[in-house]
Motif scaffolding. Structure first.
Motif, PDB file in Angstrom:
ATOM      1  N   LEU A 151       1.125  -1.170   0.039  1.00  0.00           N
ATOM      2  CA  LEU A 151      -0.293   0.183   0.282  1.00  0.00           C
ATOM      3  C   LEU A 151       1.172   1.099   0.171  1.00  0.00           C
ATOM      4  O   LEU A 151       0.628   2.196  -0.918  1.00  0.00           O
ATOM      5  CB  LEU A 151      -0.693   0.315   1.252  1.00  0.00           C
ATOM      6  N   SER A 152       1.844   1.510   0.693  1.00  0.00           N
ATOM      7  CA  SER A 152       2.498   2.882   0.936  1.00  0.00           C
ATOM      8  C   SER A 152       3.558   2.658  -0.133  1.00  0.00           C
ATOM      9  O   SER A 152       3.315   3.760  -0.472  1.00  0.00           O
ATOM     10  CB  SER A 152       3.435   2.752   2.445  1.00  0.00           C
ATOM     11  N   ASN A 153       4.534   1.792  -0.754  1.00  0.00           N
ATOM     12  CA  ASN A 153       5.378   1.843  -1.782  1.00  0.00           C
ATOM     13  C   ASN A 153       4.466   2.443  -2.918  1.00  0.00           C
ATOM     14  O   ASN A 153       4.902   2.854  -4.170  1.00  0.00           O
ATOM     15  CB  ASN A 153       5.824   0.341  -2.074  1.00  0.00           C
ATOM     16  N   GLY A 154       2.920   1.811  -2.939  1.00  0.00           N
ATOM     17  CA  GLY A 154       2.749   2.169  -4.568  1.00  0.00           C
ATOM     18  C   GLY A 154       1.843   3.662  -4.213  1.00  0.00           C
ATOM     19  O   GLY A 154       1.612   4.103  -5.895  1.00  0.00           O
ATOM     20  N   ALA A 155       1.510   3.973  -3.545  1.00  0.00           N
ATOM     21  CA  ALA A 155       1.330   5.437  -2.607  1.00  0.00           C
ATOM     22  C   ALA A 155       2.317   5.828  -3.761  1.00  0.00           C
ATOM     23  O   ALA A 155       2.085   7.318  -3.983  1.00  0.00           O
ATOM     24  CB  ALA A 155       1.120   5.798  -1.617  1.00  0.00           C
TER      25      ALA A 155
END
Length: 215
Positions: free
Chosen positions: A28-32
């Protein structure tokens, strides 16, 4: 493996893949921060760790690991410490470090390939340091294994798990990218960093209190 058992395995397995755990927080954080492609590619580090764990469980060594209090505790506390450390880094990260395409602190000259290796290593270590994954492969898989074709059925279950895990990774990466797109502004990115970091710390503390299954 009986077909009806496999169709029971699919939804139960995907529920496990989609469970909101530390690796999915990373996706999730890497995608953001870095986009869907980077997040999904980095998550192959997680898939490698899970593939190794599946092989360990298939050979029967997973049960041995869970039966050893010393080994279980060592893996548990090492994984918990890493999650807390990673969570603190996320929590303290500035907003510029979470902007899509931006570099992390101390990595201004980091090349795309170096970044992928670093993120893939994070994914691998988070997955490998969680004894709950071994528990899934050791306790959950055997319920669906065809004893007359143990190796083949375990291989099918493992390959299915990894494929569904890749689907879950893509879903979380896309959710992260959407979240990053609508969370414009430094203050909102700082908030997103802190929420992700706090969740990672929480997962680490929860893992530290995980009890070894009683034999």
């Amino acid at each position: 493996m009986l077909l009806q058992n496999f169709w029971l395995f699919l939804p139960a397995c995907f529920a496990l893949n989609m469970a909101f755990g530390p690796n999915n927080v990373l996706s999730l954080s890497n995608g953001a921060r870095d986009g869907v492609a980077c997040s999904v590619t980095a998550a192959f580090g997680r898939l490698l760790a899970f593939a190794i764990m599946i092989a360990i469980a298939g050979l029967g060594m997973g049960a041995l690991l869970l039966a050893s209090e010393t080994l279980f505790s060592a893996l548990k506390f090492a994984g918990a410490a890493y999650l807390v450390w990673l969570g603190v880094k996320l929590f303290r990260a500035g907003p510029a470090q979470f902007t899509a395409g931006a570099s992390n602190a101390g990595a201004d000259t980091e090349s795309p390939s170096d970044k992928l290796r670093r993120l893939a290593k994070q994914e691998f270590l988070v997955a490998a340091g969680n004894p709950k994954a071994i528990l899934i492969f050791t306790a959950f898989f055997p319920q669906f294994v065809d004893r007359s074709a143990y190796a083949v059925s375990f291989l099918v279950l493992g390959a299915t798990f990894l494929l569904l895990e890749l689907v879950a990774i893509a879903i979380y990466a896309m959710l992260g990218a959407k979240l990053g797109a609508i969370s414009g502004g430094a203050s909102r990115f700082r908030w997103l960093n802190r929420v992700s970091g706090a969740m990672m710390i929480g997962f680490g503390l929860a893992l530290a209190f995980l009890r070894r299954p009683q034999s």
